[in-house]
Scaffold this motif. Structure first.
Motif, PDB file in Angstrom:
ATOM      1  N   GLU A  89       6.123   2.046  -6.094  1.00  0.00           N
ATOM      2  CA  GLU A  89       5.781   3.477  -6.154  1.00  0.00           C
ATOM      3  C   GLU A  89       5.111   3.817  -7.488  1.00  0.00           C
ATOM      4  OE1 GLU A  89       6.074   5.823  -3.809  1.00  0.00           O
ATOM      5  OE2 GLU A  89       7.068   4.511  -2.361  1.00  0.00           O
ATOM      6  N   VAL A  90       5.656   3.270  -8.564  1.00  0.00           N
ATOM      7  CA  VAL A  90       5.122   3.599  -9.897  1.00  0.00           C
ATOM      8  C   VAL A  90       3.725   3.002 -10.086  1.00  0.00           C
ATOM      9  CG1 VAL A  90       5.455   3.246 -12.382  1.00  0.00           C
ATOM     10  CG2 VAL A  90       7.402   3.894 -10.938  1.00  0.00           C
ATOM     11  N   VAL A  91       3.551   1.765  -9.669  1.00  0.00           N
ATOM     12  CA  VAL A  91       2.257   1.107  -9.891  1.00  0.00           C
ATOM     13  C   VAL A  91       1.191   1.703  -8.967  1.00  0.00           C
ATOM     14  CG1 VAL A  91       2.392  -0.889  -8.344  1.00  0.00           C
ATOM     15  CG2 VAL A  91       1.336  -1.145 -10.581  1.00  0.00           C
ATOM     16  N   ALA A  92       1.615   2.239  -7.823  1.00  0.00           N
ATOM     17  CA  ALA A  92       0.664   2.858  -6.886  1.00  0.00           C
ATOM     18  C   ALA A  92       0.089   4.161  -7.429  1.00  0.00           C
ATOM     19  CB  ALA A  92       1.341   3.108  -5.531  1.00  0.00           C
ATOM     20  N   SER A 119       3.612   3.420   4.678  1.00  0.00           N
ATOM     21  CA  SER A 119       4.028   4.654   4.019  1.00  0.00           C
ATOM     22  C   SER A 119       3.483   4.710   2.592  1.00  0.00           C
ATOM     23  CB  SER A 119       5.556   4.740   4.033  1.00  0.00           C
ATOM     24  OG  SER A 119       6.014   5.732   3.139  1.00  0.00           O
ATOM     25  N   LEU A 120       3.613   3.611   1.879  1.00  0.00           N
ATOM     26  CA  LEU A 120       3.084   3.527   0.505  1.00  0.00           C
ATOM     27  C   LEU A 120       1.578   3.787   0.508  1.00  0.00           C
ATOM     28  CD1 LEU A 120       4.258   2.536  -2.348  1.00  0.00           C
ATOM     29  CD2 LEU A 120       3.145   0.355  -1.802  1.00  0.00           C
ATOM     30  N   GLU A 121       0.877   3.173   1.449  1.00  0.00           N
ATOM     31  CA  GLU A 121      -0.585   3.328   1.539  1.00  0.00           C
ATOM     32  C   GLU A 121      -0.961   4.775   1.835  1.00  0.00           C
ATOM     33  OE1 GLU A 121      -1.474   0.373   4.547  1.00  0.00           O
ATOM     34  OE2 GLU A 121      -1.956  -1.118   3.011  1.00  0.00           O
ATOM     35  N   ASP A 122      -0.278   5.384   2.804  1.00  0.00           N
ATOM     36  CA  ASP A 122      -0.625   6.742   3.213  1.00  0.00           C
ATOM     37  C   ASP A 122      -0.338   7.745   2.112  1.00  0.00           C
ATOM     38  OD1 ASP A 122      -1.342   5.653   5.596  1.00  0.00           O
ATOM     39  OD2 ASP A 122       0.439   6.314   6.703  1.00  0.00           O
ATOM     40  N   ARG A 123       0.808   7.610   1.458  1.00  0.00           N
ATOM     41  CA  ARG A 123       1.190   8.602   0.456  1.00  0.00           C
ATOM     42  C   ARG A 123       0.361   8.521  -0.815  1.00  0.00           C
ATOM     43  NH1 ARG A 123       5.711   7.547  -1.404  1.00  0.00           N
ATOM     44  NH2 ARG A 123       6.111   5.627  -0.240  1.00  0.00           N
ATOM     45  N   ASP A 127      -4.475   0.665  -0.796  1.00  0.00           N
ATOM     46  CA  ASP A 127      -4.074  -0.444   0.067  1.00  0.00           C
ATOM     47  C   ASP A 127      -2.943  -1.201  -0.616  1.00  0.00           C
ATOM     48  OD1 ASP A 127      -6.059   0.030   2.007  1.00  0.00           O
ATOM     49  OD2 ASP A 127      -7.542  -1.052   0.817  1.00  0.00           O
ATOM     50  N   TYR A 128      -1.964  -1.609   0.167  1.00  0.00           N
ATOM     51  CA  TYR A 128      -0.914  -2.496  -0.351  1.00  0.00           C
ATOM     52  C   TYR A 128      -1.145  -3.890   0.215  1.00  0.00           C
ATOM     53  CZ  TYR A 128       3.400  -5.129  -0.352  1.00  0.00           C
ATOM     54  OH  TYR A 128       4.305  -6.143  -0.497  1.00  0.00           O
ATOM     55  N   LEU A 129      -1.200  -4.873  -0.660  1.00  0.00           N
ATOM     56  CA  LEU A 129      -1.436  -6.256  -0.234  1.00  0.00           C
ATOM     57  C   LEU A 129      -0.310  -7.164  -0.681  1.00  0.00           C
ATOM     58  CD1 LEU A 129      -5.165  -6.547  -1.381  1.00  0.00           C
ATOM     59  CD2 LEU A 129      -4.314  -5.929   0.871  1.00  0.00           C
ATOM     60  N   SER A 130       0.142  -8.008   0.221  1.00  0.00           N
ATOM     61  CA  SER A 130       1.077  -9.075  -0.146  1.00  0.00           C
ATOM     62  C   SER A 130       0.413 -10.383   0.274  1.00  0.00           C
ATOM     63  CB  SER A 130       2.425  -8.880   0.539  1.00  0.00           C
ATOM     64  OG  SER A 130       2.255  -8.624   1.929  1.00  0.00           O
ATOM     65  N   PRO A 131      -0.468 -10.901  -0.589  1.00  0.00           N
ATOM     66  CA  PRO A 131      -1.340 -12.015  -0.175  1.00  0.00           C
ATOM     67  C   PRO A 131      -0.586 -13.283   0.199  1.00  0.00           C
ATOM     68  CG  PRO A 131      -1.539 -11.592  -2.539  1.00  0.00           C
ATOM     69  CD  PRO A 131      -0.762 -10.451  -1.965  1.00  0.00           C
ATOM     70  N   LEU A 132       0.682 -13.407  -0.233  1.00  0.00           N
ATOM     71  CA  LEU A 132       1.454 -14.599   0.140  1.00  0.00           C
ATOM     72  C   LEU A 132       2.364 -14.341   1.344  1.00  0.00           C
ATOM     73  CD1 LEU A 132       2.459 -16.075  -3.340  1.00  0.00           C
ATOM     74  CD2 LEU A 132       0.342 -16.359  -2.039  1.00  0.00           C
TER      75      LEU A 132
END
Lengths: 196, 196
Positions: A89-92, A119-123, A127-132
């Protein structure tokens, strides 16, 4: 496109950085509570990998809540999960197109469900990525072996910057070494020294 | 390290190839049933991206089972899932360290669960990677826009090589255009023409 990757200096978040490097202007960001100076180890790892580095300070209250929870549970999972979600949340809030972390397919904690990600993306409009997220343990181990120079040791000796060190310190202040040993079973950690 | 990526010539599997290129010797492999020549479109896309290309032939019986299922269901999901799992099994027989596909976080089909992934890995002694499993629709769209030259159009005109064309053909042989239209609602597809 600017991307902020939650960074611990460990092998997973370092490999995540290499994966995203082709597509984004990646900054490695270590989140901390101001309890210890372990983020300096993450800075050294970032420097060795050649990525820009920054820190963000998290809400100390979240750390205290996480410690309460871990002491109550007798294991760290739920507390770590709480802190990781707060850190995202903070880094977003940063001025970036995307945020990312080093969570892997086979991780038990932290995990970020599809619903939490959306939810993180919309708010936050990112974009949230978890490349692994699509890489299993075997693939990660093989890639780390080829791509990174890592140092492995017991978690009390290897000072990574993945909240664990700071949470251990807060637990130590409350219940001493015994409480730390109850919550965190002995396990090995790795810190990245550079590219292989 | 040799890796075989199940390849349709579409944007997802093309982006997956770019993601893995740093770490592996990637060969793009199109799986087909010998029903149509659509795999030639995937070959053209692979050539344009500069990756080695190969094909594998799948078991025609699996196609027939999938068609039975799709006609029974009235929608393609379970049939496509069955074919994708079969294609992964076939490509995992190749002499490679890892196999991969272009499945994304927000895909409804095909999906590869963690249990299915681990089973594939254990039985074949390979790593299974889904490099876009941690990428949502928004991130994929933005990266495709920047990285790839794509052509988009209705699925009956854009001849990708993702089993759909061949399964449509088999359904057409059994029930004509009406059956095709029942199982596959009109939707757009993309084929990759090269790098952006």
């Amino acid at each position: 496109m600017e991307l902020a990757l939650l960074y611990s200096g460990g092998k997973d978040s370092s490999l995540a950085a290499l994966t995203l490097d082709r597509f984004y202007d990646v900054t490695l960001v270590t989140a901390h509570f101001g309890v210890t100076e372990e983020f300096e180890n993450a800075r050294s790892a970032a420097d060795a990998l050649g990525f820009p580095f920054d820190t963000v300070e998290l809400d100390r209250e979240v750390a205290e809540e996480a410690v309460d929870r871990m002491l109550e549970d007798g294991y760290p999972r739920n507390g770590i999960q709480r802190v990781h979600e707060h850190a995202l949340e903070v880094v977003a809030e940063r001025d970036v197109v995307a945020v990312a972390d080093g969570t892997r397919r086979d991780d038990r904690v932290p995990t970020v469900s599809r619903a939490t990600a959306q939810s993180l993306e919309d708010r936050h409009g990112i974009d949230y990525l978890s490349p692994l997220a699509g890489f299993g343990r075997g693939a990660v181990d093989r890639l780390v072996e080829r791509e990174l120079d890592v140092e492995t040791g017991p978690s009390e000796e290897i000072a990574r910057a993945d909240y664990e060190g700071e949470l251990r310190e807060l637990i130590r202040e409350r219940g001493g070494e015994e409480a730390v040993a109850t919550v965190f079973p002995e396990h090995d950690q790795t810190i990245v020294r550079g590219l292989a």
